[in-house]
Write an enzyme that holds these catalytic residues in place. Structure first.
Site: not given
Lengths: 154, 152
Positions: A109-111
């Site tokens: 989640h791009c995290n």
């Protein structure tokens, strides 16, 4: 936008016009206004309450699954649920779910910093909006059981 | 159950993802390479023990989905005893297989089970991660390889 163009020089228009290149996104602006009217007519409070109710219901139903790991608090969450099923990688989970007509997001989640803190490489995530229903959450749960059967972890 | 799904997750792939072969370190290794798929977080390290051109031993460690683990596991089986100079040609054939489903598969052995991947474009990179790393290892590339090039 420019004020004038010559062979060897141009004069830019004043701010803010000089930062606007070409024809403005007129169709986009009209579309955005229509979307806003649509959402206001539905009622943003009602949409928020509906999303929250579906997320809470999904969170509760996911708890029935063997080997489930749910991320985040039970209450006070946005209209989505991140989770993992033991011994099924999130990407395998979403690929199989997709084949059963359930679209989920799988990955970091791009995290990545949060993934690192949680000690996982990725999670699966179901998110809900005003057009989703409780029956679809039930269907989602059935499909998660299919996923577990498929990978032999049920 | 869709046929495409069964074709993607063939029994051999499920078996190798659950019990990956050669899942260990070789220390010291003659060659190592790290592969990383930044889009999904999969990463693995390949270890090679070589004797001249021949790959005497090969093993891997890492974390990834069923497709990438099975691919790495089957790669170690396929490359053990092979010549390093053969890896490029094999890479090309596996690449063609997982991106198009095409090409001759008779002598690919178990690697042919990855033919179903081409129907799932999002999973092609999972199947190729270990192969990118193998290529980097035999070609002496020291930087970790990524499934995403900067140009992407």
């Amino acid at each position: 936008m420019i004020a004038s163009v010559d062979y060897h020089e141009s004069t830019w228009n004043t701010v803010p016009h000089r930062f606007e290149a070409g024809t403005p996104d007129i169709a986009g602006a009209i579309g955005l206004a229509a979307a806003m009217d649509y959402l206001e007519a539905l009622g943003r409070d009602r949409i928020f309450a509906h999303d929250q109710a579906l997320a809470a219901y999904a969170y509760e139903r996911l708890g029935e699954l063997k080997g489930i790991r749910l991320f985040g608090p039970r209450v006070g969450r946005a209209g989505l649920v991140s989770f993992l099923l033991a011994d099924v990688h999130a990407h395998d989970l979403v690929t199989v779910a997709d084949q059963f007509g359930v679209a989920l997001r799988g990955g970091h989640h791009c995290n990545q910093p949060l993934m690192k803190k949680l000690g996982v490489s990725s999670t699966a995530r179901a998110s809900f909006y005003f057009y989703n229903t409780r029956a679809e959450v039930d269907r989602f749960l059935d499909v998660m059981r299919e996923v577990q059967r498929f990978f032999g972890v049920a | 159950m869709s046929d495409e799904l069964n074709e993607l997750y063939q029994q051999v792939i499920l078996d190798h993802s659950k019990s990956p072969r050669n899942f260990r370190r070789i220390d010291p290794a003659d060659r190592t390479a790290r592969g990383h798929n930044p889009l999904c977080g999969d990463q693995l390290t390949l270890f090679l023990q070589t004797e001249g051109d021949v790959i005497r031993d090969i093993a891997f460690q890492g974390d990834g989905c069923a497709i990438s683990r099975a691919s790495a596991s089957l790669l170690t089986e396929a490359l053990k005893g092979r010549r390093q100079s053969e890896v490029r040609a094999l890479f090309d054939r596996v690449h063609r297989l997982v991106t198009t489903g095409g090409g001759a598969t008779e002598d690919l052995g178990k690697l042919a089970v990855f033919a179903g991947v081409h129907r799932f474009p999002a999973r092609v990179k999972c199947a190729l991660l270990a192969w990118h790393a193998a290529l980097a290892a035999v070609e002496g590339q020291t930087q970790p390889v990524s499934t995403e090039t900067p140009a992407d």
